[in-house]
Write a protein that holds these residues in place. Structure first.
Motif, PDB file in Angstrom:
ATOM      1  N   SER A 156      38.356  46.880  61.490  1.00 10.77           N
ATOM      2  CA  SER A 156      37.207  47.031  62.380  1.00 10.77           C
ATOM      3  C   SER A 156      37.326  48.296  63.213  1.00 10.77           C
ATOM      4  CB  SER A 156      37.094  45.828  63.329  1.00 10.77           C
ATOM      5  OG  SER A 156      36.505  44.731  62.683  1.00 10.77           O
ATOM      6  N   PHE A 157      36.209  48.977  63.373  1.00 15.13           N
ATOM      7  CA  PHE A 157      36.153  50.103  64.299  1.00 15.13           C
ATOM      8  C   PHE A 157      35.753  49.574  65.654  1.00 15.13           C
ATOM      9  CE2 PHE A 157      35.445  52.176  60.223  1.00 15.13           C
ATOM     10  CZ  PHE A 157      36.318  53.255  60.322  1.00 15.13           C
ATOM     11  N   THR A 158      36.577  49.826  66.647  1.00 11.16           N
ATOM     12  CA  THR A 158      36.271  49.307  67.978  1.00 11.16           C
ATOM     13  C   THR A 158      37.138  50.012  69.011  1.00 11.16           C
ATOM     14  OG1 THR A 158      36.144  47.288  69.301  1.00 11.16           O
ATOM     15  CG2 THR A 158      37.971  47.453  67.746  1.00 11.16           C
ATOM     16  N   TYR A 159      36.895  49.694  70.273  1.00 12.77           N
ATOM     17  CA  TYR A 159      37.772  50.201  71.318  1.00 12.77           C
ATOM     18  C   TYR A 159      39.035  49.362  71.363  1.00 12.77           C
ATOM     19  CZ  TYR A 159      33.887  53.062  72.870  1.00 12.77           C
ATOM     20  OH  TYR A 159      32.876  53.973  72.920  1.00 12.77           O
ATOM     21  N   GLU A 160      40.100  49.974  71.843  1.00 16.16           N
ATOM     22  CA  GLU A 160      41.372  49.273  71.817  1.00 16.16           C
ATOM     23  C   GLU A 160      41.378  48.067  72.748  1.00 16.16           C
ATOM     24  OE1 GLU A 160      44.781  51.615  72.851  1.00 16.16           O
ATOM     25  OE2 GLU A 160      46.137  50.236  71.819  1.00 16.16           O
ATOM     26  N   MET A 161      40.650  48.178  73.848  1.00 11.77           N
ATOM     27  CA  MET A 161      40.705  47.083  74.813  1.00 11.77           C
ATOM     28  C   MET A 161      40.119  45.816  74.186  1.00 11.77           C
ATOM     29  SD  MET A 161      37.896  48.699  77.378  1.00 11.77           S
ATOM     30  CE  MET A 161      36.330  49.376  76.881  1.00 11.77           C
ATOM     31  N   GLY A 162      40.724  44.698  74.526  1.00 11.24           N
ATOM     32  CA  GLY A 162      40.153  43.437  74.070  1.00 11.24           C
ATOM     33  C   GLY A 162      40.552  43.018  72.686  1.00 11.24           C
ATOM     34  N   LEU A 163      41.598  43.630  72.133  1.00 14.91           N
ATOM     35  CA  LEU A 163      42.099  43.159  70.840  1.00 14.91           C
ATOM     36  C   LEU A 163      42.965  41.923  71.044  1.00 14.91           C
ATOM     37  CD1 LEU A 163      43.110  46.252  68.706  1.00 14.91           C
ATOM     38  CD2 LEU A 163      41.007  44.926  68.717  1.00 14.91           C
ATOM     39  N   ASP A 164      42.979  41.080  70.025  1.00 16.97           N
ATOM     40  CA  ASP A 164      43.902  39.956  70.004  1.00 16.97           C
ATOM     41  C   ASP A 164      45.330  40.440  69.852  1.00 16.97           C
ATOM     42  OD1 ASP A 164      42.205  37.907  70.209  1.00 16.97           O
ATOM     43  OD2 ASP A 164      42.407  37.169  68.165  1.00 16.97           O
ATOM     44  N   SER A 165      46.279  39.615  70.255  1.00 14.34           N
ATOM     45  CA  SER A 165      47.631  39.865  69.790  1.00 14.34           C
ATOM     46  C   SER A 165      47.587  39.535  68.306  1.00 14.34           C
ATOM     47  CB  SER A 165      48.614  38.940  70.482  1.00 14.34           C
ATOM     48  OG  SER A 165      48.462  37.645  69.980  1.00 14.34           O
ATOM     49  N   GLY A 166      48.497  40.090  67.563  1.00  9.29           N
ATOM     50  CA  GLY A 166      48.416  39.880  66.121  1.00  9.29           C
ATOM     51  C   GLY A 166      47.474  40.858  65.459  1.00  9.29           C
ATOM     52  N   GLN A 167      46.920  41.760  66.259  1.00  6.74           N
ATOM     53  CA  GLN A 167      46.100  42.820  65.677  1.00  6.74           C
ATOM     54  C   GLN A 167      46.698  44.171  65.995  1.00  6.74           C
ATOM     55  OE1 GLN A 167      42.229  41.837  67.266  1.00  6.74           O
ATOM     56  NE2 GLN A 167      41.815  40.408  65.603  1.00  6.74           N
ATOM     57  N   GLN A 168      46.555  45.055  65.048  1.00  7.46           N
ATOM     58  CA  GLN A 168      47.115  46.398  65.174  1.00  7.46           C
ATOM     59  C   GLN A 168      46.008  47.389  65.455  1.00  7.46           C
ATOM     60  OE1 GLN A 168      49.173  46.835  61.538  1.00  7.46           O
ATOM     61  NE2 GLN A 168      51.118  47.320  62.500  1.00  7.46           N
ATOM     62  N   PHE A 169      46.384  48.526  66.040  1.00  9.58           N
ATOM     63  CA  PHE A 169      45.358  49.504  66.378  1.00  9.58           C
ATOM     64  C   PHE A 169      45.803  50.904  65.998  1.00  9.58           C
ATOM     65  CE2 PHE A 169      43.073  52.313  69.289  1.00  9.58           C
ATOM     66  CZ  PHE A 169      41.768  51.895  69.056  1.00  9.58           C
ATOM     67  N   GLU A 170      44.936  51.619  65.319  1.00 12.44           N
ATOM     68  CA  GLU A 170      45.200  53.019  64.969  1.00 12.44           C
ATOM     69  C   GLU A 170      44.156  53.864  65.683  1.00 12.44           C
ATOM     70  OE1 GLU A 170      47.593  54.335  62.908  1.00 12.44           O
ATOM     71  OE2 GLU A 170      46.799  56.315  63.503  1.00 12.44           O
ATOM     72  N   PRO A 171      44.587  54.669  66.674  1.00 13.92           N
ATOM     73  CA  PRO A 171      43.601  55.402  67.463  1.00 13.92           C
ATOM     74  C   PRO A 171      42.926  56.520  66.662  1.00 13.92           C
ATOM     75  CG  PRO A 171      45.824  56.006  68.099  1.00 13.92           C
ATOM     76  CD  PRO A 171      45.961  54.890  67.118  1.00 13.92           C
ATOM     77  N   LEU A 172      41.649  56.722  66.923  1.00 14.36           N
ATOM     78  CA  LEU A 172      40.934  57.829  66.294  1.00 14.36           C
ATOM     79  C   LEU A 172      40.554  58.912  67.301  1.00 14.36           C
ATOM     80  CD1 LEU A 172      38.644  56.058  63.691  1.00 14.36           C
ATOM     81  CD2 LEU A 172      40.761  57.319  63.293  1.00 14.36           C
ATOM     82  N   PHE A 173      40.025  58.497  68.441  1.00 11.23           N
ATOM     83  CA  PHE A 173      39.716  59.510  69.463  1.00 11.23           C
ATOM     84  C   PHE A 173      39.574  58.860  70.831  1.00 11.23           C
ATOM     85  CE2 PHE A 173      35.774  58.331  67.278  1.00 11.23           C
ATOM     86  CZ  PHE A 173      34.968  57.900  68.320  1.00 11.23           C
ATOM     87  N   ASN A 174      39.822  59.658  71.884  1.00 12.74           N
ATOM     88  CA  ASN A 174      39.529  59.240  73.246  1.00 12.74           C
ATOM     89  C   ASN A 174      38.039  59.401  73.483  1.00 12.74           C
ATOM     90  OD1 ASN A 174      42.192  58.770  74.094  1.00 12.74           O
ATOM     91  ND2 ASN A 174      42.504  60.972  74.303  1.00 12.74           N
ATOM     92  N   ALA A 175      37.442  58.433  74.117  1.00  9.66           N
ATOM     93  CA  ALA A 175      36.002  58.537  74.362  1.00  9.66           C
ATOM     94  C   ALA A 175      35.726  58.403  75.849  1.00  9.66           C
ATOM     95  CB  ALA A 175      35.261  57.464  73.577  1.00  9.66           C
ATOM     96  N   PRO A 176      35.857  59.509  76.600  1.00 12.82           N
ATOM     97  CA  PRO A 176      35.602  59.431  78.044  1.00 12.82           C
ATOM     98  C   PRO A 176      34.116  59.173  78.287  1.00 12.82           C
ATOM     99  CG  PRO A 176      35.895  61.710  77.366  1.00 12.82           C
ATOM    100  CD  PRO A 176      36.215  60.863  76.171  1.00 12.82           C
ATOM    101  N   PRO A 177      33.800  58.417  79.315  1.00 16.04           N
ATOM    102  CA  PRO A 177      32.390  58.165  79.618  1.00 16.04           C
ATOM    103  C   PRO A 177      31.703  59.449  80.075  1.00 16.04           C
ATOM    104  CG  PRO A 177      33.800  57.337  81.370  1.00 16.04           C
ATOM    105  CD  PRO A 177      34.708  57.771  80.263  1.00 16.04           C
ATOM    106  N   TYR A 178      30.453  59.584  79.728  1.00 10.81           N
ATOM    107  CA  TYR A 178      29.672  60.724  80.223  1.00 10.81           C
ATOM    108  C   TYR A 178      28.316  60.203  80.677  1.00 10.81           C
ATOM    109  CZ  TYR A 178      27.091  60.547  75.818  1.00 10.81           C
ATOM    110  OH  TYR A 178      26.326  60.133  74.773  1.00 10.81           O
ATOM    111  N   ALA A 179      27.601  61.019  81.427  1.00  9.21           N
ATOM    112  CA  ALA A 179      26.287  60.598  81.921  1.00  9.21           C
ATOM    113  C   ALA A 179      25.198  61.245  81.092  1.00  9.21           C
ATOM    114  CB  ALA A 179      26.123  60.990  83.387  1.00  9.21           C
TER     115      ALA A 179
END
Lengths: 321, 321
Positions: free
Chosen positions: B147-170
């Motif tokens: 799944s493509f998603t933000y890292e926050m809020g993943l279950d334990s038992g799930q792995q994450f491979e970062p693709l990019f930082n997404a700073p908030p903008y207005a």
DNA sequence: AAGCGGGGAAAAATGGTTTTATCTGTCCAT
DNA sequence: ATGGACAGATAAAACCATTTTTCCCCGCTT
């Protein structure tokens, strides 16, 4: 979407035995059926699994070898799946295949197997013995679902559940006046003749115990069998160092005594290694649970020879009750 | 040792559709065959999977429900196994099912799908969209391989491979004089009307950006769609905060502008989540590898709106070349 | 009450395994 | 060199299991 489990089993047997005829025999079926299964799979995969040599049997091609590896894995998974499915309706049913460090096996396996027989009569346990390195190979190759071994020397990708600390102790003939002492030091031992357990990891481990203190043992005999090492000690050929108290050891009347080692010693941890997986099959979990219950009930305490303060990489896990 | 994959597929379909008749239709086979498969499995498992209600279809019993879950898992595994086996002989072949956080999908998925089509034409990609929480459910339930998603809020038992930082903008309307500035602060924004993206995690995240600084946004509109939020901004209904630059955004001529936020901001990390497993199927690994190649080639850089120094929980992973 | 949607059951048809029987090539012992 | 033993390949026939067909029953709706 068109292969059957039966096909895979036939192909796996053929690959393992290197012979269609023998696979047919093992599967209690005719040669033609094995041939048919291989042909069907090769056709649907569009590459050759085996080269057939007339009068000599078959052997896997390089891709065939890789495919066989995967087929074994899948059949394993399928076996566990079936057991799990069966277990949903009632008691845990199925087979757990365990690997065990052979030297340690007689000391504690019987107790575990008895407990399993009592508590989960529908789970059958297959035991494979081996040395420290083959026992982790069993895991990697899927030949065993879990292995009893020391924590050191595990692969990454493998998990470890500790059962007990096993500090080294000295086994000394009762003919030796030293056997009357409450404990010994490596310095004292290094002046005597040692019977060395000559197995992959053990060898290095025992040497390190001395060399780390600037000592070196005087090795008289080396043997691959802990049984024989004890017999040599009893026969007066020197002392030996072991980690797990032998099962039938009865303290006073035998020809040798187990003496704790007084030096501060880091105790290796003995326990259960498994492949790191998302979800273990039920049978395997049931087995591990049983072992942990035994551990927490102190069933493994008698295996430990200890007097000196024990330091360990992890906190002491013996008798945590 | 006596069930077939075909049986499992029939049973799974029946369970999923709650009807033998519809399962028969989906599998393009007669009702009787589905019935036969269910009967056979129930008989060999020795417990009932379904209760049959005349004229109303079937529904799973409690153990049946559990069994169906396991059957789905096994069929998944089997699908991957087949693809892997197929791939041994040549190019990677098979299906990868991906989940994607819907709001982020249009920004980067097309590029990835194009790259996959170019490099691995034999891998087909199925896409499931959902919000942050359903996307992790897809993984857990085996509906998606990654799944493509933000890292926050993943279950334990799930792995994450970062693709990019997404700073908030207005995102600010060009009618607003503030849009001429090189950047804005939360303090400035909090005095304007905000269009809030009203989705499970996003909602809380955007609020926190303000509340952490003792501010609170003035929310005028709330919507579930990033598209609509942008339209509202263009229509002069306020500003909005987003993390990923929209794909068709063309800077100067449109009715809104993306302004970096000047406050020190921790950028959430967007990337690929998978279940932690011993071994991913080849197709899935190929997919992830492709994404990482794109990342390392800087393909995701245009998605980021950034001017202020970015601090992140991990080291900055944008354009590491 | 009749029609419809859904499942069950039995016999017939189909199709895929499996066996039987025969053939070919290689190795080995005579 | 040559016949026998061994290991697989192949084709036809037998067998078995799945699948279809057909007809039934049940409960709900009209």
């Amino acid at each position: 979407m068109n292969f059957t489990l039966k096909q895979l089993r036939y192909v796996e047997a053929a690959g393992r035995l290197g012979s269609i005829a023998r696979a047919a025999e093992e599967m209690a079926i005719s040669q033609s059926s094995i041939t048919a299964a291989i042909d069907a799979l090769e056709h649907s995969l569009d590459y050759d699994l085996f080269v057939r040599t007339p009068a000599k049997g078959i052997h896997a091609t390089p891709p065939g070898l890789e495919a066989l590896q995967m087929i074994r894995g899948f059949l394993n998974h399928s076996r566990h799946f079936e057991a799990d499915l069966q277990s949903v309706g009632g008691d845990e049913t199925g087979v757990v295949r365990i690997g065990c460090y052979g030297t340690a096996a007689p000391a504690f396996l019987p107790e575990i197997l008895r407990a399993m027989k009592d508590r989960r009569p529908n789970i059958t346990v297959d035991v494979l013995e081996g040395d420290m390195s083959s026992v982790v190979d069993f895991l990697r190759d899927g030949k065993a679902d879990l292995s009893f071994t020391y924590e050191m020397g595990l692969d990454s990708g493998q998990q470890f559940e500790p059962l007990f600390n096993a500090p080294p102790y000295a086994l000394i003939s009762t003919d030796d006046p030293m056997s009357e002492l409450p404990g010994v030091t490596y310095a004292q031992l290094s002046r005597k003749t040692m019977v060395m357990l000559d197995l992959p990891y053990a060898r290095d481990y025992f040497s390190t115990l001395f060399s780390r203190r600037g000592l070196s043992p005087t090795v008289g005999h080396a043997t691959r069998s802990a049984d024989f090492a004890r017999a040599l000690v009893a026969g007066g050929f020197g002392y030996t160092i072991l980690n797990i108290r032998p099962p039938e050891f009865d303290g006073d009347k035998s020809a040798y005594r187990a003496l704790p080692i007084l030096d501060e010693t880091e105790a290796p941890i003995f326990g259960i290694a498994t492949m790191r997986q998302t979800r273990q099959p039920r049978t395997v979990r049931a087995f591990i649970r049983t072992c942990i219950e035994l551990r927490d009930a102190g069933a493994f305490d008698p295996l430990i020879v200890s007097a000196a303060p024990v330091s360990s990489a992890k906190k002491n896990i013996n008798s945590p009750h």
